[in-house]
Design an enzyme around this catalytic site. Structure first.
Site, mmCIF file in Angstrom:
data_model
loop_
_atom_site.group_PDB
_atom_site.id
_atom_site.type_symbol
_atom_site.label_atom_id
_atom_site.label_comp_id
_atom_site.label_asym_id
_atom_site.label_seq_id
_atom_site.Cartn_x
_atom_site.Cartn_y
_atom_site.Cartn_z
ATOM 1 N N GLN A 1 -16.315 -1.470 45.351
ATOM 2 C CA GLN A 1 -17.560 -2.187 45.653
ATOM 3 C C GLN A 1 -18.316 -2.322 44.327
ATOM 4 O OE1 GLN A 1 -20.652 -3.682 46.088
ATOM 5 N NE2 GLN A 1 -21.566 -1.662 46.432
ATOM 6 N N SER A 2 -18.569 -3.547 43.882
ATOM 7 C CA SER A 2 -19.052 -3.711 42.510
ATOM 8 C C SER A 2 -20.507 -4.181 42.415
ATOM 9 C CB SER A 2 -18.143 -4.722 41.781
ATOM 10 O OG SER A 2 -18.276 -5.993 42.387
ATOM 11 N N GLN B 1 -13.101 -10.789 39.842
ATOM 12 C CA GLN B 1 -13.354 -11.547 38.601
ATOM 13 C C GLN B 1 -12.498 -11.010 37.456
ATOM 14 O OE1 GLN B 1 -17.325 -12.673 36.334
ATOM 15 N NE2 GLN B 1 -16.842 -10.550 35.871
ATOM 16 N N ASP C 1 -4.918 -0.199 50.163
ATOM 17 C CA ASP C 1 -6.374 -0.045 50.175
ATOM 18 C C ASP C 1 -6.712 1.214 49.395
ATOM 19 O OD1 ASP C 1 -8.831 -1.203 52.090
ATOM 20 O OD2 ASP C 1 -9.128 0.823 51.292
ATOM 21 N N LEU C 2 -7.878 1.203 48.763
ATOM 22 C CA LEU C 2 -8.273 2.365 47.966
ATOM 23 C C LEU C 2 -8.379 3.633 48.796
ATOM 24 C CD1 LEU C 2 -11.048 0.803 45.727
ATOM 25 C CD2 LEU C 2 -8.757 1.521 45.036
ATOM 26 N N LEU D 1 -9.568 -1.357 38.612
ATOM 27 C CA LEU D 1 -10.774 -2.190 38.625
ATOM 28 C C LEU D 1 -11.387 -2.293 40.017
ATOM 29 C CD1 LEU D 1 -9.351 -5.249 36.613
ATOM 30 C CD2 LEU D 1 -10.321 -3.141 35.705
ATOM 31 N N HIS E 1 -20.859 -8.574 32.780
ATOM 32 C CA HIS E 1 -20.119 -9.699 32.220
ATOM 33 C C HIS E 1 -19.862 -10.717 33.318
ATOM 34 C CE1 HIS E 1 -17.498 -6.271 33.104
ATOM 35 N NE2 HIS E 1 -16.642 -7.163 33.577
ATOM 36 N N GLU F 1 -24.146 1.141 34.267
ATOM 37 C CA GLU F 1 -25.061 1.711 35.270
ATOM 38 C C GLU F 1 -25.010 3.236 35.283
ATOM 39 O OE1 GLU F 1 -27.278 0.037 37.255
ATOM 40 O OE2 GLU F 1 -26.772 -1.855 36.284
ATOM 41 N N SER G 1 -19.085 1.721 33.968
ATOM 42 C CA SER G 1 -20.166 0.723 33.940
ATOM 43 C C SER G 1 -21.386 1.253 33.202
ATOM 44 C CB SER G 1 -20.544 0.409 35.390
ATOM 45 O OG SER G 1 -21.833 -0.126 35.461
ATOM 46 N N TYR H 1 -24.425 3.191 43.237
ATOM 47 C CA TYR H 1 -23.308 2.661 42.438
ATOM 48 C C TYR H 1 -23.190 3.421 41.116
ATOM 49 C CZ TYR H 1 -20.797 -0.743 39.464
ATOM 50 O OH TYR H 1 -19.929 -1.349 38.594
ATOM 51 N N GLY I 1 -7.768 -4.207 42.252
ATOM 52 C CA GLY I 1 -8.865 -5.169 42.092
ATOM 53 C C GLY I 1 -8.404 -6.449 41.433
HETATM 54 P P1 NAP Z 1 -15.268 -7.867 41.814
HETATM 55 O O1 NAP Z 1 -15.135 -9.296 41.416
HETATM 56 O O2 NAP Z 1 -16.264 -7.505 42.860
HETATM 57 O O3 NAP Z 1 -13.829 -7.344 42.281
HETATM 58 C C1 NAP Z 1 -13.656 -6.123 42.936
HETATM 59 C C2 NAP Z 1 -12.214 -5.984 43.328
HETATM 60 O O4 NAP Z 1 -12.043 -4.741 44.029
HETATM 61 C C3 NAP Z 1 -11.710 -7.086 44.278
HETATM 62 O O5 NAP Z 1 -10.381 -7.383 43.934
HETATM 63 C C4 NAP Z 1 -11.752 -6.382 45.628
HETATM 64 O O6 NAP Z 1 -10.866 -6.913 46.579
HETATM 65 C C5 NAP Z 1 -11.306 -4.984 45.222
HETATM 66 N N1 NAP Z 1 -11.630 -3.963 46.213
HETATM 67 C C6 NAP Z 1 -12.870 -3.583 46.624
HETATM 68 N N2 NAP Z 1 -12.773 -2.614 47.531
HETATM 69 C C7 NAP Z 1 -11.437 -2.367 47.707
HETATM 70 C C8 NAP Z 1 -10.690 -1.473 48.537
HETATM 71 N N3 NAP Z 1 -11.302 -0.655 49.378
HETATM 72 N N4 NAP Z 1 -9.349 -1.482 48.439
HETATM 73 C C9 NAP Z 1 -8.711 -2.332 47.602
HETATM 74 N N5 NAP Z 1 -9.370 -3.216 46.800
HETATM 75 C C10 NAP Z 1 -10.710 -3.222 46.861
HETATM 76 O O7 NAP Z 1 -15.593 -6.965 40.538
HETATM 77 P P2 NAP Z 1 -15.403 -7.291 38.974
HETATM 78 O O8 NAP Z 1 -16.634 -7.969 38.475
HETATM 79 O O9 NAP Z 1 -14.080 -7.921 38.747
HETATM 80 O O10 NAP Z 1 -15.437 -5.829 38.348
HETATM 81 C C11 NAP Z 1 -14.237 -5.059 38.214
HETATM 82 C C12 NAP Z 1 -14.612 -3.589 38.096
HETATM 83 O O11 NAP Z 1 -15.446 -3.405 36.949
HETATM 84 C C13 NAP Z 1 -15.387 -3.029 39.271
HETATM 85 O O12 NAP Z 1 -15.001 -1.692 39.476
HETATM 86 C C14 NAP Z 1 -16.837 -3.083 38.810
HETATM 87 O O13 NAP Z 1 -17.635 -2.124 39.466
HETATM 88 C C15 NAP Z 1 -16.661 -2.781 37.335
HETATM 89 N N6 NAP Z 1 -17.705 -3.329 36.465
HETATM 90 C C16 NAP Z 1 -18.001 -4.655 36.526
HETATM 91 C C17 NAP Z 1 -18.980 -5.169 35.700
HETATM 92 C C18 NAP Z 1 -19.331 -6.643 35.720
HETATM 93 O O14 NAP Z 1 -20.350 -7.004 35.131
HETATM 94 N N7 NAP Z 1 -18.506 -7.491 36.327
HETATM 95 C C19 NAP Z 1 -19.648 -4.324 34.794
HETATM 96 C C20 NAP Z 1 -19.288 -2.981 34.743
HETATM 97 C C21 NAP Z 1 -18.303 -2.497 35.577
HETATM 98 P P3 NAP Z 1 -11.285 -8.161 47.545
HETATM 99 O O15 NAP Z 1 -11.027 -9.406 46.734
HETATM 100 O O16 NAP Z 1 -10.383 -8.007 48.690
HETATM 101 O O17 NAP Z 1 -12.742 -7.998 47.885
#
Ligand code: NAP
Length: 334
Positions: free
Chosen positions: A92-93, A16, A67-68, A89, A188, A136, A134, A158, A12
């Site tokens: 699908q977020s 972000q 890929d995951l 990280l 965040h 959630e 998370s 999720y 990931g």
């Molecule tokens: P994000 O911006 O949506 O980034 C998700 C990342 O996962 C991207 O790099 C995406 O790649 C990659 N990804 C998704 N599916 C994949 C697959 N099948 N194979 C390989 N890579 C894959 O999420 P984030 O905000 O940085 O959050 C990071 C993690 O923290 C996530 O797991 C999210 O659920 C968790 N989280 C986030 C928050 C928040 O508020 N931001 C809060 C709690 C938990 P692409 O760029 O190619 O799409």
């Protein structure tokens, strides 16, 4: 890239959190490896500045296609990289979208975490593993604020998938002695937040309204409340967890909630416009179920690891608004 530097592997990395974590680790002298999936567009906007920097790319930062869903490739990447620290990280977020694509959400979040834990378990040298859990997982929480021992009661696909992955991480820690930490992160945000998340949707639209490019912002419920923090602070928390002498689970939260309406008002305040003139309610954007009482207690990570968030809620909104306005202005000046 043979070295004495600490080696980190990030899934990931293009997201972000992945992008901010990469900057943090590079600043600390790590060699950073990231897993990226094959896409038809090579532009990875959040890490493009690092990829273009010849002092960094291929020297301190290496990207690997994977890929995951592809366990053999992930295993090969582990073997080649031999990471000391893994930050998982990817996935699908988007909570709301998980109602539309529940199967792939659960596959990516749940089974992929199991896949990675299995690979970590087989490594010849011990690996420290961060799992992006998370808030959630608490869903319709039975207590407020939530702590690390609040019962899990997810209210979305999720949340269910994150709950499954969080419990698995605990099982691998307890059963196999793996150094695995669950970072139970509350929402965040940052200028790098995905465009289909409500905060980014608001700042993007408000900036476009301020520059005369749009007139209206359609949103779901303005009453929904969230515990919002700053992404740059939350990646520091991830790193701190893996530096501690023993693995554990930690809540990372601001401890305060604001409503979507508060966010809207703060964003319009930055550009001095009346929000009531431009905001329209669209019930299509309301969630099937919306956890209303998610607010975290970050006391444990503050006491045990000395973590401290920086900046206030209005400062976060301002930072996002200023980035949005600057992006529009730089395009218009080309
Ligand atoms: P994000 O911006 O949506 O980034 C998700 C990342 O996962 C991207 O790099 C995406 O790649 C990659 N990804 C998704 N599916 C994949 C697959 N099948 N194979 C390989 N890579 C894959 O999420 P984030 O905000 O940085 O959050 C990071 C993690 O923290 C996530 O797991 C999210 O659920 C968790 N989280 C986030 C928050 C928040 O508020 N931001 C809060 C709690 C938990 P692409 O760029 O190619 O799409």
């Amino acid at each position: 890239m043979k070295e004495n530097r600490k080696i980190a592997l990030i899934t990931g990395i293009t997201g972000q959190d992945g992008s901010y974590l990469t900057e943090l680790l590079l600043g600390k002298g790590y060699a950073v490896h990231g897993v990226v999936r094959r896409t038809s567009n090579l532009l990875r906007s959040r890490i493009e500045h690092l990829r273009r920097d010849e002092n960094i790319y291929a020297k301190s930062l290496v990207l690997h296609y994977g890929d995951l869903s592809d366990g053999t490739t992930l295993r090969r990447i582990f073997a080649a990289v031999q990471p000391a620290e893994v930050y998982h990280l990817a996935g699908q977020s988007h909570v709301g979208l998980s109602f539309e694509i529940p199967e792939s959400t659960c596959e990516e979040i749940g089974m992929a975490t199991l896949r990675l834990l299995e690979i970590a378990r087989d490594q010849p040298s011990p690996v420290r593993f961060y799992h992006a859990s998370s808030s959630e997982i608490f869903g319709n929480a039975t207590e407020s604020p939530q702590t690390e021992v609040t019962p899990l009661q997810p209210a979305s696909p999720y949340g269910c998938a994150k709950a499954f992955a969080t419990q698995l991480a605990r099982v691998y820690r307890d059963s196999y002695g793996l150094f695995v930490c669950n970072g139970i992160l509350y929402n965040h945000e940052s200028p790098r937040r995905g465009e289909n998340f409500v905060t980014r949707k608001i700042t993007r639209a408000v900036a476009r309204i301020a520059r005369g490019l749009e007139d209206e912002l359609a949103l779901g419920s303005l009453e929904s409340r969230r515990d919002w923090g700053r992404a740059q602070d939350y990646v520091v928390a991830m790193w701190l967890m893996l530096q501690h002498d023993r693995p554990d689970d930690y809540i990372v939260a601001s401890g305060v909630t604001h409503s979507v309406g508060d966010f809207v008002q703060a964003a319009f305040a930055v550009v001095n416009l009346p929000w009531e003139k431009h905001v329209r309610h669209n019930p299509d954007f309301d969630r099937p179920t919306d956890p209303m009482h998610l607010v975290g207690s970050a006391e444990k990570i503050k006491a045990a690891l000395g973590w401290k968030p920086t900046g206030s809620f209005p400062e976060l909104v301002r930072e996002m608004m200023e980035a949005e306005l600057a992006a529009i202005d730089s395009k218009q000046n080309i």
